[in-house]
Design a protein around this motif. Structure first.
Motif, PDB file in Angstrom:
ATOM      1  N   SER A 120      -4.765  -3.914 -23.614  1.00 57.63           N
ATOM      2  CA  SER A 120      -5.133  -2.696 -24.348  1.00 57.63           C
ATOM      3  C   SER A 120      -6.467  -2.147 -23.851  1.00 57.63           C
ATOM      4  O   SER A 120      -6.641  -0.934 -23.702  1.00 57.63           O
ATOM      5  N   ALA A 121      -7.420  -3.040 -23.569  1.00 52.91           N
ATOM      6  CA  ALA A 121      -8.726  -2.600 -23.063  1.00 52.91           C
ATOM      7  C   ALA A 121      -8.603  -2.085 -21.635  1.00 52.91           C
ATOM      8  O   ALA A 121      -9.262  -1.106 -21.257  1.00 52.91           O
ATOM      9  N   ILE A 122      -7.745  -2.724 -20.839  1.00 43.89           N
ATOM     10  CA  ILE A 122      -7.538  -2.281 -19.458  1.00 43.89           C
ATOM     11  C   ILE A 122      -6.886  -0.900 -19.448  1.00 43.89           C
ATOM     12  O   ILE A 122      -7.256  -0.027 -18.663  1.00 43.89           O
ATOM     13  N   ALA A 123      -5.890  -0.707 -20.324  1.00 45.69           N
ATOM     14  CA  ALA A 123      -5.207   0.586 -20.413  1.00 45.69           C
ATOM     15  C   ALA A 123      -6.197   1.688 -20.761  1.00 45.69           C
ATOM     16  O   ALA A 123      -6.147   2.792 -20.204  1.00 45.69           O
ATOM     17  N   GLN A 124      -7.113   1.398 -21.679  1.00 44.15           N
ATOM     18  CA  GLN A 124      -8.111   2.394 -22.072  1.00 44.15           C
ATOM     19  C   GLN A 124      -9.063   2.685 -20.917  1.00 44.15           C
ATOM     20  O   GLN A 124      -9.413   3.848 -20.660  1.00 44.15           O
ATOM     21  N   ARG A 125      -9.470   1.666 -20.192  1.00 42.09           N
ATOM     22  CA  ARG A 125     -10.414   1.859 -19.087  1.00 42.09           C
ATOM     23  C   ARG A 125      -9.786   2.654 -17.947  1.00 42.09           C
ATOM     24  O   ARG A 125     -10.443   3.501 -17.324  1.00 42.09           O
ATOM     25  N   LEU A 126      -8.504   2.394 -17.666  1.00 40.87           N
ATOM     26  CA  LEU A 126      -7.832   3.077 -16.564  1.00 40.87           C
ATOM     27  C   LEU A 126      -7.284   4.444 -16.964  1.00 40.87           C
ATOM     28  O   LEU A 126      -6.854   5.208 -16.102  1.00 40.87           O
ATOM     29  N   GLY A 127      -7.258   4.729 -18.254  1.00 38.62           N
ATOM     30  CA  GLY A 127      -6.763   6.035 -18.700  1.00 38.62           C
ATOM     31  C   GLY A 127      -5.260   6.143 -18.684  1.00 38.62           C
ATOM     32  O   GLY A 127      -4.707   7.228 -18.491  1.00 38.62           O
ATOM     33  N   HIS A 128      -4.562   5.002 -18.889  1.00 43.99           N
ATOM     34  CA  HIS A 128      -3.106   5.048 -18.954  1.00 43.99           C
ATOM     35  C   HIS A 128      -2.657   5.685 -20.260  1.00 43.99           C
ATOM     36  O   HIS A 128      -3.356   5.606 -21.278  1.00 43.99           O
ATOM     37  N   SER A 129      -1.481   6.285 -20.234  1.00 44.27           N
ATOM     38  CA  SER A 129      -0.978   6.968 -21.432  1.00 44.27           C
ATOM     39  C   SER A 129      -0.666   5.988 -22.546  1.00 44.27           C
ATOM     40  O   SER A 129      -0.694   6.337 -23.719  1.00 44.27           O
ATOM     41  N   SER A 130      -0.340   4.740 -22.206  1.00 50.29           N
ATOM     42  CA  SER A 130      -0.054   3.719 -23.221  1.00 50.29           C
ATOM     43  C   SER A 130      -0.201   2.351 -22.586  1.00 50.29           C
ATOM     44  O   SER A 130      -0.216   2.199 -21.354  1.00 50.29           O
ATOM     45  N   ILE A 131      -0.272   1.330 -23.434  1.00 51.55           N
ATOM     46  CA  ILE A 131      -0.365  -0.044 -22.945  1.00 51.55           C
ATOM     47  C   ILE A 131       0.919  -0.444 -22.229  1.00 51.55           C
ATOM     48  O   ILE A 131       0.916  -1.313 -21.352  1.00 51.55           O
ATOM     49  N   ALA A 132       2.037   0.212 -22.577  1.00 52.64           N
ATOM     50  CA  ALA A 132       3.311  -0.088 -21.917  1.00 52.64           C
ATOM     51  C   ALA A 132       3.244   0.245 -20.434  1.00 52.64           C
ATOM     52  O   ALA A 132       3.835  -0.445 -19.603  1.00 52.64           O
ATOM     53  N   VAL A 133       2.527   1.323 -20.097  1.00 49.12           N
ATOM     54  CA  VAL A 133       2.363   1.693 -18.690  1.00 49.12           C
ATOM     55  C   VAL A 133       1.580   0.602 -17.962  1.00 49.12           C
ATOM     56  O   VAL A 133       1.942   0.180 -16.858  1.00 49.12           O
ATOM     57  N   THR A 134       0.504   0.143 -18.574  1.00 50.32           N
ATOM     58  CA  THR A 134      -0.317  -0.910 -17.970  1.00 50.32           C
ATOM     59  C   THR A 134       0.499  -2.173 -17.767  1.00 50.32           C
ATOM     60  O   THR A 134       0.436  -2.814 -16.716  1.00 50.32           O
ATOM     61  N   ASP A 135       1.275  -2.535 -18.778  1.00 50.20           N
ATOM     62  CA  ASP A 135       2.108  -3.740 -18.687  1.00 50.20           C
ATOM     63  C   ASP A 135       3.167  -3.578 -17.598  1.00 50.20           C
ATOM     64  O   ASP A 135       3.468  -4.516 -16.860  1.00 50.20           O
ATOM     65  N   GLY A 136       3.730  -2.362 -17.491  1.00 52.60           N
ATOM     66  CA  GLY A 136       4.759  -2.128 -16.488  1.00 52.60           C
ATOM     67  C   GLY A 136       4.230  -2.248 -15.068  1.00 52.60           C
ATOM     68  O   GLY A 136       4.934  -2.696 -14.165  1.00 52.60           O
ATOM     69  N   ILE A 137       2.969  -1.855 -14.881  1.00 56.93           N
ATOM     70  CA  ILE A 137       2.380  -1.890 -13.537  1.00 56.93           C
ATOM     71  C   ILE A 137       1.810  -3.258 -13.202  1.00 56.93           C
ATOM     72  O   ILE A 137       2.010  -3.783 -12.101  1.00 56.93           O
ATOM     73  N   TYR A 138       1.123  -3.865 -14.171  1.00 59.49           N
ATOM     74  CA  TYR A 138       0.379  -5.096 -13.874  1.00 59.49           C
ATOM     75  C   TYR A 138       0.872  -6.318 -14.655  1.00 59.49           C
ATOM     76  O   TYR A 138       0.270  -7.383 -14.556  1.00 59.49           O
TER      77      TYR A 138
END
Length: 400
Positions: free
Chosen positions: A328-346
């Motif tokens: 959740s913190a990584i998603a906020q730092r990278l400016g992803h639209s949602s944590i699901a995007v971050t999880d999908g990529i990383y």
């Protein structure tokens, strides 16, 4: 609506805008046309009526009506990319067809053409139409889906024919994650003028357009933070535009280390608030195409051939994950639209984090006697059960 004889066949007529018009024609006999009329009237009552003439618009004609309104809700970069897909891949191949001729079979054949390309028969080894990547094909199909969805909403056709198309699977590009040593080699290989930009990219995970579009007024060197409020984009005609970040959550505050602050400090001296932080050696805005020429030489000198600029963003994410920073913190730092995007990529990197957690737990348990631990657990379990057993016994006595 009514039916009437029309030469050897029958037709269905109606009054539209005060004029008599033919809705359908060519029915062989009165019985069949009456059944059709009954169906159309039932559709009118239910609100499902589709004027058969509406589907006779060609795809090219519908694009001309639909695109201006659709484009008003897009960012300039999206107007450029989606407009190009219409001009290059949709209208040339499907524009001559009427809306009601476009079915799933037609669309599937269109997708196949986009994937396979079209060889130039007059020039062996050349392409009249080059094959498109899976990502581009899916983007073209998504645009066509929107186009046909609007036709359904506009009551031109009954259903969207794009619903069941089989699309090529996306094969993600291999990500590169720099180690601290590799990042150091890269920093050394990059010319001094460009080191602050590269350092900022790898230490914050900013997108390229967010970094080169950064203004002095959005940078707090002393506070070690910056605010992302816009991004710079290069248009096909060579012009530069400044738009909003890629996602709604792209508008964010990002912190950086004292080392990055020290690298950025010389860049803010004697600059106006609206000036760009990063410029070329001649004082012009930084263009990706020009920067990439140098980038290819620098990564080769650092022994990092094939490293992309965007891999610096991936590196930042990997470093954070390795330190067990929540997604959740990584998603906020990278400016992803949602944590699901971050999880999908990383998300595939998380097993490494789990391994690190297990290692920490193992080390913590090294000095614990297993037998003593088992006895303690047993004592705690019995201690928890005694009150429950007493309550049950009391209940039984009361019942008796």
């Amino acid at each position: 609506m009514w039916i009437e004889k029309n030469g050897p066949t029958w037709r269905i007529r109606d009054i539209v805008d005060g004029r008599k018009v033919t809705i359908e024609a060519g029915w062989p006999n009165k019985t069949s046309v009456k059944k059709r009329l009954t169906t159309l009237k039932a559709d009118q009552i239910r609100g499902d009526f589709i004027d058969p003439r509406a589907g006779k618009l060609t795809v090219a004609e519908w694009v001309e009506r639909w695109w201006p309104g659709h484009a008003t809700g897009l960012k300039p970069t999206s107007v450029q990319s989606e407009g190009s897909r219409l001009r290059m891949h949709i209208v040339p191949l499907l524009g001559h067809l009427t809306l009601d001729e476009v079915n799933n079979i037609v669309i599937q054949a269109w997708v196949t053409k986009l994937m396979s390309g079209l060889p130039d028969l007059e020039r062996p080894g050349k392409w009249a139409r080059r094959p498109l990547s899976a990502k581009t094909v899916r983007s073209c199909h998504g645009l066509l889906h929107s186009l046909m969805k609007a036709a359904v909403q506009g009551r031109k056709i009954r259903t969207n024919p794009c619903g069941d198309t089989k699309l090529p699977e996306l094969v993600p590009k291999e990500m590169r994650f720099l180690t601290e040593t590799e990042a150091g080699r890269l920093h050394t290989a990059v010319p001094e003028h460009w080191r602050p930009l590269v350092l900022l990219l790898v230490s914050t995970g900013l997108r390229w357009g967010e970094a080169v579009g950064l203004q002095l007024k959005n940078l707090d060197v002393l506070g070690g933070r910056l605010t992302v409020v816009r991004a710079m984009h290069e248009m096909s005609d060579g012009s530069l535009i400044f738009g909003t970040p890629k996602t709604a959550r792209g508008r964010r505050t990002v912190t950086f280390t004292p080392k990055v602050a020290a690298a950025l400090t010389p860049l803010v001296v004697d600059k106006a608030r609206d000036e760009l932080i990063f410029k070329t050696t001649t004082g012009l805005p930084v263009r990706a195409r020009n920067f990439r020429r140098g980038w290819l030489k620098w990564v080769e000198a650092a022994g990092l051939e094939g490293l992309r600029i965007h891999d610096l963003r991936h590196t930042q994410a990997a470093w954070l994950i390795s330190k067990n920073v929540p997604l959740s913190a990584i998603a906020q730092r990278l400016g992803h639209s949602s944590i699901a995007v971050t999880d999908g990529i990383y998300g595939h990197l998380l097993p490494e984090v789990d391994a690190g957690i297990l290692k920490a737990v193992t080390e913590a348990l090294e000095h614990i006697d297993p037998e003593a631990l088992a006895a303690e657990l047993e004592a705690e379990t019995v201690g928890d059960l005694l009150p429950e057993m007493a309550d049950e016994a009391g209940g039984e006595i009361g019942e008796r």
